[in-house]
Design a protein around this motif. Structure first.
Motif, PDB file in Angstrom:
ATOM      1  N   THR A  48     -41.491  19.243 -86.691  1.00  0.00           N
ATOM      2  CA  THR A  48     -40.087  19.334 -87.065  1.00  0.00           C
ATOM      3  C   THR A  48     -39.471  17.940 -87.035  1.00  0.00           C
ATOM      4  O   THR A  48     -39.868  17.075 -86.247  1.00  0.00           O
ATOM      5  N   THR A  49     -38.503  17.722 -87.921  1.00  0.00           N
ATOM      6  CA  THR A  49     -37.736  16.474 -87.896  1.00  0.00           C
ATOM      7  C   THR A  49     -36.260  16.830 -87.859  1.00  0.00           C
ATOM      8  O   THR A  49     -35.804  17.746 -88.540  1.00  0.00           O
ATOM      9  N   GLY A  50     -35.511  16.069 -87.033  1.00  0.00           N
ATOM     10  CA  GLY A  50     -34.062  16.214 -87.037  1.00  0.00           C
ATOM     11  C   GLY A  50     -33.514  17.053 -85.896  1.00  0.00           C
ATOM     12  O   GLY A  50     -34.161  17.965 -85.399  1.00  0.00           O
ATOM     13  N   GLY A  51     -32.302  16.696 -85.454  1.00  0.00           N
ATOM     14  CA  GLY A  51     -31.563  17.539 -84.519  1.00  0.00           C
ATOM     15  C   GLY A  51     -31.880  17.341 -83.052  1.00  0.00           C
ATOM     16  O   GLY A  51     -31.665  18.255 -82.244  1.00  0.00           O
ATOM     17  N   ILE A  52     -32.391  16.142 -82.668  1.00  0.00           N
ATOM     18  CA  ILE A  52     -32.653  15.941 -81.235  1.00  0.00           C
ATOM     19  C   ILE A  52     -31.829  14.792 -80.644  1.00  0.00           C
ATOM     20  O   ILE A  52     -32.180  14.242 -79.614  1.00  0.00           O
ATOM     21  N   GLY A  53     -30.717  14.446 -81.278  1.00  0.00           N
ATOM     22  CA  GLY A  53     -29.836  13.413 -80.737  1.00  0.00           C
ATOM     23  C   GLY A  53     -28.864  13.956 -79.702  1.00  0.00           C
ATOM     24  O   GLY A  53     -29.024  15.073 -79.211  1.00  0.00           O
ATOM     25  N   PRO A  54     -27.841  13.150 -79.378  1.00  0.00           N
ATOM     26  CA  PRO A  54     -26.907  13.515 -78.307  1.00  0.00           C
ATOM     27  C   PRO A  54     -25.674  14.318 -78.754  1.00  0.00           C
ATOM     28  O   PRO A  54     -24.872  14.694 -77.910  1.00  0.00           O
ATOM     29  N   THR A  55     -25.500  14.549 -80.048  1.00  0.00           N
ATOM     30  CA  THR A  55     -24.241  15.157 -80.502  1.00  0.00           C
ATOM     31  C   THR A  55     -24.333  16.682 -80.641  1.00  0.00           C
ATOM     32  O   THR A  55     -25.415  17.261 -80.591  1.00  0.00           O
ATOM     33  N   HIS A  56     -23.142  17.291 -80.819  1.00  0.00           N
ATOM     34  CA  HIS A  56     -23.020  18.757 -80.833  1.00  0.00           C
ATOM     35  C   HIS A  56     -23.876  19.404 -81.929  1.00  0.00           C
ATOM     36  O   HIS A  56     -24.240  20.568 -81.808  1.00  0.00           O
ATOM     37  N   ASP A  57     -24.147  18.657 -83.012  1.00  0.00           N
ATOM     38  CA  ASP A  57     -24.934  19.250 -84.110  1.00  0.00           C
ATOM     39  C   ASP A  57     -26.439  19.068 -83.910  1.00  0.00           C
ATOM     40  O   ASP A  57     -27.225  19.428 -84.779  1.00  0.00           O
ATOM     41  N   ASP A  58     -26.834  18.533 -82.772  1.00  0.00           N
ATOM     42  CA  ASP A  58     -28.255  18.381 -82.443  1.00  0.00           C
ATOM     43  C   ASP A  58     -28.700  19.570 -81.610  1.00  0.00           C
ATOM     44  O   ASP A  58     -28.532  19.574 -80.383  1.00  0.00           O
ATOM     45  N   ILE A  59     -29.244  20.577 -82.275  1.00  0.00           N
ATOM     46  CA  ILE A  59     -29.522  21.842 -81.583  1.00  0.00           C
ATOM     47  C   ILE A  59     -31.003  22.233 -81.643  1.00  0.00           C
ATOM     48  O   ILE A  59     -31.366  23.336 -81.260  1.00  0.00           O
ATOM     49  N   THR A  60     -31.844  21.319 -82.093  1.00  0.00           N
ATOM     50  CA  THR A  60     -33.253  21.690 -82.252  1.00  0.00           C
ATOM     51  C   THR A  60     -33.910  22.030 -80.913  1.00  0.00           C
ATOM     52  O   THR A  60     -34.645  23.026 -80.814  1.00  0.00           O
ATOM     53  N   SER A  61     -33.648  21.220 -79.868  1.00  0.00           N
ATOM     54  CA  SER A  61     -34.331  21.456 -78.586  1.00  0.00           C
ATOM     55  C   SER A  61     -34.011  22.844 -78.042  1.00  0.00           C
ATOM     56  O   SER A  61     -34.913  23.586 -77.614  1.00  0.00           O
ATOM     57  N   GLU A  62     -32.727  23.221 -78.037  1.00  0.00           N
ATOM     58  CA  GLU A  62     -32.390  24.545 -77.502  1.00  0.00           C
ATOM     59  C   GLU A  62     -32.955  25.669 -78.364  1.00  0.00           C
ATOM     60  O   GLU A  62     -33.340  26.719 -77.854  1.00  0.00           O
ATOM     61  N   CYS A  63     -33.047  25.423 -79.688  1.00  0.00           N
ATOM     62  CA  CYS A  63     -33.602  26.457 -80.574  1.00  0.00           C
ATOM     63  C   CYS A  63     -35.108  26.614 -80.364  1.00  0.00           C
ATOM     64  O   CYS A  63     -35.632  27.733 -80.404  1.00  0.00           O
ATOM     65  N   VAL A  64     -35.805  25.501 -80.119  1.00  0.00           N
ATOM     66  CA  VAL A  64     -37.243  25.591 -79.871  1.00  0.00           C
ATOM     67  C   VAL A  64     -37.496  26.290 -78.529  1.00  0.00           C
ATOM     68  O   VAL A  64     -38.398  27.129 -78.407  1.00  0.00           O
ATOM     69  N   ALA A  65     -36.672  25.984 -77.525  1.00  0.00           N
ATOM     70  CA  ALA A  65     -36.788  26.693 -76.234  1.00  0.00           C
ATOM     71  C   ALA A  65     -36.604  28.196 -76.449  1.00  0.00           C
ATOM     72  O   ALA A  65     -37.383  29.017 -75.938  1.00  0.00           O
ATOM     73  N   ALA A  66     -35.580  28.555 -77.223  1.00  0.00           N
ATOM     74  CA  ALA A  66     -35.328  29.984 -77.488  1.00  0.00           C
ATOM     75  C   ALA A  66     -36.496  30.610 -78.243  1.00  0.00           C
ATOM     76  O   ALA A  66     -36.899  31.747 -77.966  1.00  0.00           O
ATOM     77  N   ALA A  67     -37.067  29.871 -79.185  1.00  0.00           N
ATOM     78  CA  ALA A  67     -38.197  30.399 -79.967  1.00  0.00           C
ATOM     79  C   ALA A  67     -39.384  30.714 -79.051  1.00  0.00           C
ATOM     80  O   ALA A  67     -40.073  31.711 -79.241  1.00  0.00           O
ATOM     81  N   PHE A  68     -39.589  29.875 -78.030  1.00  0.00           N
ATOM     82  CA  PHE A  68     -40.708  30.080 -77.106  1.00  0.00           C
ATOM     83  C   PHE A  68     -40.326  30.972 -75.918  1.00  0.00           C
ATOM     84  O   PHE A  68     -41.168  31.267 -75.083  1.00  0.00           O
ATOM     85  N   GLY A  69     -39.043  31.331 -75.828  1.00  0.00           N
ATOM     86  CA  GLY A  69     -38.615  32.173 -74.715  1.00  0.00           C
ATOM     87  C   GLY A  69     -38.688  31.482 -73.367  1.00  0.00           C
ATOM     88  O   GLY A  69     -38.969  32.111 -72.348  1.00  0.00           O
ATOM     89  N   VAL A  70     -38.458  30.166 -73.347  1.00  0.00           N
ATOM     90  CA  VAL A  70     -38.460  29.417 -72.085  1.00  0.00           C
ATOM     91  C   VAL A  70     -37.097  28.754 -71.899  1.00  0.00           C
ATOM     92  O   VAL A  70     -36.385  28.506 -72.873  1.00  0.00           O
ATOM     93  N   PRO A  71     -36.717  28.458 -70.646  1.00  0.00           N
ATOM     94  CA  PRO A  71     -35.438  27.764 -70.438  1.00  0.00           C
ATOM     95  C   PRO A  71     -35.557  26.278 -70.784  1.00  0.00           C
ATOM     96  O   PRO A  71     -36.654  25.740 -70.863  1.00  0.00           O
ATOM     97  N   LEU A  72     -34.395  25.659 -70.986  1.00  0.00           N
ATOM     98  CA  LEU A  72     -34.342  24.206 -71.101  1.00  0.00           C
ATOM     99  C   LEU A  72     -34.348  23.616 -69.704  1.00  0.00           C
ATOM    100  O   LEU A  72     -33.842  24.227 -68.766  1.00  0.00           O
TER     101      LEU A  72
END
Lengths: 259, 259
Positions: free
Chosen positions: B73-97
């Protein structure tokens, strides 16, 4: 009765071709379609790049034509053995292919060397398809219901897309404002987050990029209400100045490119 | 016992970001990843460009991580509100951040202004993730099982991808041969089709393109067997000459670009 909010009209693009997936060819069509759709109030929601594999093409066309208002495909409508988009779209719709007399006439008039079986493949479209004119190299694209099938060669694709664009029925048109600031993204993140929370009807995007050797950020505000965009832009600039920045308006400078 | 044919190792790339779908930004990452994967014997089978919408990201990550050997995946791992990839990948795997101590240390050492909540978001990854080093701007990407999560800024993405590429377990490597001929595609189609039918273990692609004002065709032969590629290339050249063409070998000229 309150005015109903205009519905969002959606689109998906399918880029069909091994040459994109292998890295041989840099795609130039996505951005052209994205910007053009924006002009007519249609939002590109998804793009898929898929290989020249019949089952993949048929399955993907059927998945996305139900999920989106419009589908635009590029690639795979030439005369060679690896051009299989037309037959796959016919299979997706469950209709036979047929030789379109109008397409045959167009090719006959254009190709000095005359038609052969391979060239007649370019006049062979799913039954019920409507032709898309090709002012660059004659061989037409076609539309089946909400699926627009276009060439992959950028000059040809662009001419075909310009032809179909006018007839699309768009919804509310997205406009945008953009500012550039030479502050780290991590410093402006809180300001942006608050602004986004306070203005859920616009979309605020933050895009860091190197320029003249230093990392700066472009902040883009998108939405359908021009007055609202101007108001959020003014608030944003105030916030960036308070953080020590000197925001540069990019909206006009990049008109036609930044959306 | 006959030698088993090497398995095809597959990959899918997810380009996450409204800025690509709006046409604001021209993607430069797809081609880099495609060429790099080819170098290590992994075949890019599909690319999806999707918006910054949580349900879409979670659903797409889960669909493709089961369908392909590798996902990038590319994109969405910066510090701003529109960077939501990390939390979405955690949700996809069913694990906490969780806040990764090693990532915090990296950021502390790199960011002279010190850490704030926004910047600490860049040290917040799904539990169980392994960091991907970022030599350009420190903030790391991460790997969760077969999903590699990288930045969207091309300079950063490329550095991260170079770091992970070496550790990928590829299969048979695709090689290619390419010739250019100034004949119409419609004239050489039958020759190509017969050559493809006679050689099902290579992939023959035909790519028309304007050059110096005239339409010509590049024919690309791809496969895993070098001797076989040379043999098909020789046959192809013979066929094109018989049709009145003067095929130019592009294999060497475009090495590193045409694959």
């Amino acid at each position: 009765m309150p005015a109903e909010a205009p519905r969002t009209v959606t689109a998906c693009m399918l880029i069909i071709g091994n040459e994109i997936l292998s890295g041989r060819t840099q795609d130039e069509n996505l951005r052209y379609v994205a910007l053009g759709l924006n002009d007519v109030g249609v939002r590109l929601m998804e793009v898929r790049v898929i290989p020249d594999v019949p089952d993949t093409i048929v399955g993907t066309v059927n998945a996305v034509r139900k999920a989106y208002d419009y589908v635009f495909t590029t690639g795979g409508i030439g005369p060679t053995h690896d051009d299989i988009t037309s037959e796959c779209v016919a299979a997706a719709f469950g209709v036979p292919l047929h030789r379109d007399p109008q397409a045959v006439a167009i090719l006959e008039a254009y190709i000095p060397g005359g038609l052969n079986e391979a060239r007649l493949r370019m006049a062979t479209v799913p039954k019920g398809a409507e032709l898309i004119q090709n002012p660059v190299s004659a061989a037409p694209g076609f539309r089946m219901e909400n699926v627009y099938v276009m060439a992959g060669v950028p000059a040809v694709m662009k001419a075909m897309f310009d032809n179909v664009k006018r007839a699309l029925k768009g919804g509310a048109k997205m406009s945008s404002r953009s500012v550039r600031v030479e502050l780290a993204e991590g410093l402006i993140a809180e300001c942006l987050s608050k602004l986004q929370d306070a203005n859920p009807d616009v979309e605020i995007g933050s895009y860091p990029a190197m320029r003249r050797g230093s990392f700066g950020v472009s902040v883009v505000i998108r939405g359908t209400d021009e007055a609202k965009l101007d108001a959020v832009l003014a608030e944003l600039k105030k916030g960036l100045v308070a953080l020590g920045g000197a925001p540069q308006d990019e909206t006009a400078m990049l008109a036609g490119a930044v959306r």
